[in-house]
Enzyme design. Structure first.
Site, short mmCIF file in Angstrom:
data_model
loop_
_atom_site.label_atom_id
_atom_site.label_comp_id
_atom_site.label_asym_id
_atom_site.label_seq_id
_atom_site.Cartn_x
_atom_site.Cartn_y
_atom_site.Cartn_z
N LYS A 103 0.85 -1.20 0.00
CA LYS A 103 0.00 0.00 0.00
C LYS A 103 0.88 1.24 0.00
CE LYS A 103 0.84 1.53 4.36
NZ LYS A 103 1.47 2.86 4.65
N VAL B 31 11.22 -4.70 2.75
CA VAL B 31 10.98 -4.82 4.19
C VAL B 31 11.26 -3.49 4.88
CG1 VAL B 31 11.69 -6.05 6.29
CG2 VAL B 31 11.58 -7.26 4.10
N SER B 32 10.46 -3.16 5.90
CA SER B 32 10.63 -1.92 6.68
C SER B 32 10.69 -0.71 5.76
CB SER B 32 11.89 -2.00 7.54
OG SER B 32 11.83 -3.08 8.43
N LEU C 144 5.49 0.41 3.35
CA LEU C 144 4.56 -0.10 2.33
C LEU C 144 3.64 -1.19 2.88
CD1 LEU C 144 7.11 -0.33 -0.64
CD2 LEU C 144 5.43 1.48 -0.21
N ALA C 145 3.68 -1.41 4.19
CA ALA C 145 2.79 -2.37 4.87
C ALA C 145 2.98 -3.80 4.40
CB ALA C 145 1.33 -1.96 4.74
N GLY C 146 4.22 -4.17 4.05
CA GLY C 146 4.46 -5.54 3.60
C GLY C 146 4.07 -6.58 4.63
N GLY C 147 4.50 -6.38 5.87
CA GLY C 147 4.15 -7.32 6.94
C GLY C 147 2.67 -7.35 7.23
N SER C 148 2.04 -6.18 7.23
CA SER C 148 0.60 -6.10 7.49
C SER C 148 -0.20 -6.76 6.38
CB SER C 148 0.18 -4.64 7.65
OG SER C 148 0.77 -4.06 8.80
N ASP D 208 -2.49 -1.42 10.68
CA ASP D 208 -2.62 -1.34 9.22
C ASP D 208 -3.31 -2.56 8.61
OD1 ASP D 208 -1.52 1.13 8.84
OD2 ASP D 208 0.47 0.40 8.27
#
Length: 291
Positions: free
Chosen positions: A10, A95-96, A99-103, A136
């Site tokens: 995102k 990562v970090s 961009l809300a990769g983990g979410s 998020d």
């Protein structure tokens, strides 16, 4: 049963923090949209009662520190699930990066687990459950374009933004979201016009969207990390119609109408920045496959 599901990144078209709440979070107004840079999750139901993660990337935990693991554990406990799951994560989102990769991975896991464990939960129920893991994730459960309020968990859907090109550039640094929010002085920053952004999206006015972009967290991140500002300035110099930091950073994105101009911005960032991507707003096509 096996299922494959995408987890799109995102960007924040606007991010405003209104005040700090008694619970320590900031009251926010964020307009976000998903883009076609995405991770891919493959989930396989196991008869054995265990959670197995296999992340195809370095430096990402495969245990309880991972939001995907937390999502699976939450559903197991909430609904007394005795089955297990193996989840393979093919990472493409930096990562970090803001961009809300983990979410997004956690949201995709919730949706996939809902299918393979046959829980029968609605998208609204999944979004509500997700707020127990992270702010998020509720937006990522819905996807598309939306206004997020509260601490980010209250979602109001908006129309998808008109077609355009998005160039992303992430410098080789990491930022701490809690630190950025801690140092934010909401009374001393220029706040974006969220209402104008929403109006522009509703009528499909790209120029209005470009003009309404804003992120109060830039006041902290750009001050602490001048290279982020240099990326933003370089994007504008090469012809971006808008450039903004996503989330707490450090990724910066440019919004551009024309492919040729977007390609120029993209080429202008390659070599200047380690990770550069040229993408489009997200399409729901081919989101998931079930075997």
């Amino acid at each position: 049963m096996k299922i494959s599901i995408t987890a799109p990144a995102k960007i924040n078209l606007s991010l405003d923090a209104l005040y700090k709440r008694e619970d320590g979070y900031h009251e926010v107004e964020m307009v976000m949209t998903t883009i076609d840079l995405a991770d891919r999750l493959s989930l396989e139901r196991l008869d054995e009662d265990k959670i197995v993660l296999d992340v195809k990337a370095h430096f990402i935990p495969e245990d309880r520190r991972n939001l995907i693991y937390q999502a699976a554990l939450l559903l197991k406990k909430r609904f007394n699930v005795k089955m297990g799951v193996r989840i393979i994560i093919d990472k493409h989102i930096p990562v970090s990066a803001g961009l809300a990769g983990g979410s997004s991975d956690a949201a995709a896991a919730l949706k996939g687990l809902n299918i393979i464990w046959e829980l029968g939960l609605s998208i609204e129920e999944l979004a509500e459950i997700s707020s127990e893991i992270g702010s998020d994730i509720a937006f990522c459960v819905y996807g598309g374009t939306a206004l997020a309020t509260g601490r980010g968990e209250k979602i109001t859907a908006l129309p998808n933004i008109p077609g355009c090109w998005i160039v992303l550039a992430k410098p080789s640094i990491s930022v701490s979201t809690p630190t950025i929010y801690k140092e934010l002085q909401v009374e001393n920053v220029e706040h974006p016009n969220t209402k104008k952004m929403i109006e522009s999206i509703k009528i499909g006015d790209l120029d209005g969207i470009f003009a309404s972009t804003g992120n109060v967290l830039e006041s902290v991140t750009l001050e602490k990390n001048p290279q982020v500002k240099r990326i933003k300035d370089r994007m504008m110099a090469f012809g971006a119609e808008a450039a903004l930091m996503s989330g707490s950073g450090p990724t910066v994105f440019a919004l551009i109408k024309q492919y040729s101009r977007a390609k120029r911005v993209y080429n202008g960032l390659r070599g200047f920045c380690e990770e550069v991507y040229m993408v489009r707003p997200w399409s729901e096509s081919e989101n998931e496959t079930i075997n």
